[in-house]
Write a protein that holds these residues in place. Sequence first.
Motif, short mmCIF file in Angstrom:
data_model
loop_
_atom_site.label_atom_id
_atom_site.label_comp_id
_atom_site.label_asym_id
_atom_site.label_seq_id
_atom_site.Cartn_x
_atom_site.Cartn_y
_atom_site.Cartn_z
N CYS A 56 0.83 -1.20 0.00
CA CYS A 56 0.00 0.00 0.00
C CYS A 56 0.87 1.26 0.00
O CYS A 56 1.76 1.41 0.84
N GLY A 57 0.60 2.17 -0.92
CA GLY A 57 1.23 3.47 -0.86
C GLY A 57 0.65 4.29 0.27
O GLY A 57 -0.56 4.26 0.52
N VAL A 58 1.50 5.01 0.99
CA VAL A 58 1.08 5.86 2.11
C VAL A 58 1.59 7.27 1.85
O VAL A 58 2.75 7.46 1.48
N ALA A 59 0.71 8.25 2.02
CA ALA A 59 1.09 9.66 1.86
C ALA A 59 1.09 10.33 3.22
O ALA A 59 0.17 10.14 4.02
N LEU A 60 2.14 11.11 3.49
CA LEU A 60 2.29 11.80 4.77
C LEU A 60 2.48 13.28 4.53
O LEU A 60 3.14 13.70 3.58
N ARG A 61 1.92 14.08 5.41
CA ARG A 61 2.16 15.53 5.43
C ARG A 61 3.33 15.77 6.37
O ARG A 61 3.24 15.53 7.57
N LEU A 62 4.45 16.22 5.81
CA LEU A 62 5.69 16.34 6.56
C LEU A 62 5.99 17.79 6.91
O LEU A 62 5.54 18.71 6.24
#
Length: 367
Positions: free
Chosen positions: A266-272
Motif C-alpha cells: 500500500c502506498g502511504v502519503a504523509l504531510r511532513l
Amino acid sequence: MTVCAIEITTTAPFSIAADGSYAARLAGDGEARYPERWTLAGPEPYAVPLPLAQPEEADSEVLALADGRVLIHRRVERRHAFALLYPTGGAADGPRTGELPLGSVEPGDEGMRIRLLPPSPDGCGAFALASSAAGTTVWRVAGGPFGPVARIPGWCSGGVWLDRTGRLLALDRELEGTTKAVVVDLGRGGEVSPLLQIAEGSDDRLLLADPDSGLLLIRSDAPGAPRLGWGVLGSSLPVRFPECLRGEAGIPFAVQPGQALMPETCGVALRLEQGGEGGGTPGGSGGVIGLWRPADRHVFRLAAPDGWLGTGLWSPQGRLHLPYSTPGTPCGITGLTLPVAPPPPVRLDPPAAPAAPRPVPLQQAPL
C-alpha cells in the motif's frame, strides 16, 4: 476514483466524500466565508459555492457526502447546530443554496469539545464526537435518527473507520494518564474493545487504517520516543517502526486502497514538516509530502503543489490525487505516482546491533 483514508486528528479543512466523488471546504477569507462543494468524479474538477444569507464563522466545519450534499457544523451561542446544504438549481439571479436543519447538541460542561468525525464509509452517514473529562459521546448527525449512539468512559480523540460499512470506529481514549486506541462497535450499542496494546504504559494512537488490506498506521512511544509505525489489523505479528520513518513528525493522510491482503504494497502519503529528517526535496509554498510503502526502506520527500489543501486520495492504481486552490486555478487536482525505492545498501561485515525490544502484538479487533 476511490477514496483511501482520512486524517484522524480532526476533520480536514478539505473534506472528501467516502467514495471520492465530491469534496467540500470552507472557502473565502476573513468574515466572508462560505461552503464550497467540489465535484471530483468528472474529467475535470469544478466547484459550486453554497453561500447563505449570512457568512459562516471561520471555525465552522464541513463534510462532503457521497450524494453531493454538504454537512455543516456551526456554533450558535452555546449550541452546536448541524445542517445539510445543497444547490437548488439555477435561478434568474444565479444558483441558490438549500438548507435542511438536522438538530443540535448542547455541551454539558464548559470543557466539552464537539467536532465532526471523518465521513462514514457508507457514504451517507455522518457522526460527531463530543469529548469531556466526564466521558465521550458519539452522535449520529446525518444518515439516520439524530442522537447519541455510543457513550465511552474517558476523553476520546481521533477517529478512524475500520470497515466499509461504518460500524467499527477506532478512537484514541485517554484514561488514567495513558492513551490507547479502542474500537467502538456502533452495531452493538457502542460496545468498546481494546485495539492497541503495544506496551503497558505506552501511548498508542491509531492515525489511519485501510479496510482492504488491514494496514494500520500508528504513533506510539513504546520504542522510547514517539515514532510512526505500522501493523496489520488482527495480525499476531508485532508493530514495526521502520528506520526510514524515525524522526519524521509527519501525519499520514492517505492510504492506497484495493490492495486486499497485501498491506506491505500500500502506498502511504504523509504531510511532513519542512526541513525534517530524511532530507530530499525542499518544499515549495504548498508544503512537503512524503510517499512511502511498508515494503520499502525509503521515504520520498516531494514538494506539494502551491495552494495544496492538506489532504488527498489514492486511486487503486497507485496515483495520489492532491487538491489545490490558487488565484489562477481556484479548483485544481494534481497527481503524483510513488517512485520506485532504491535498493537497500550492501554492507560488508556490519557491526552487531543490539536487539530492539519486541512490542506486544496488536490486540485482536472484534471484526
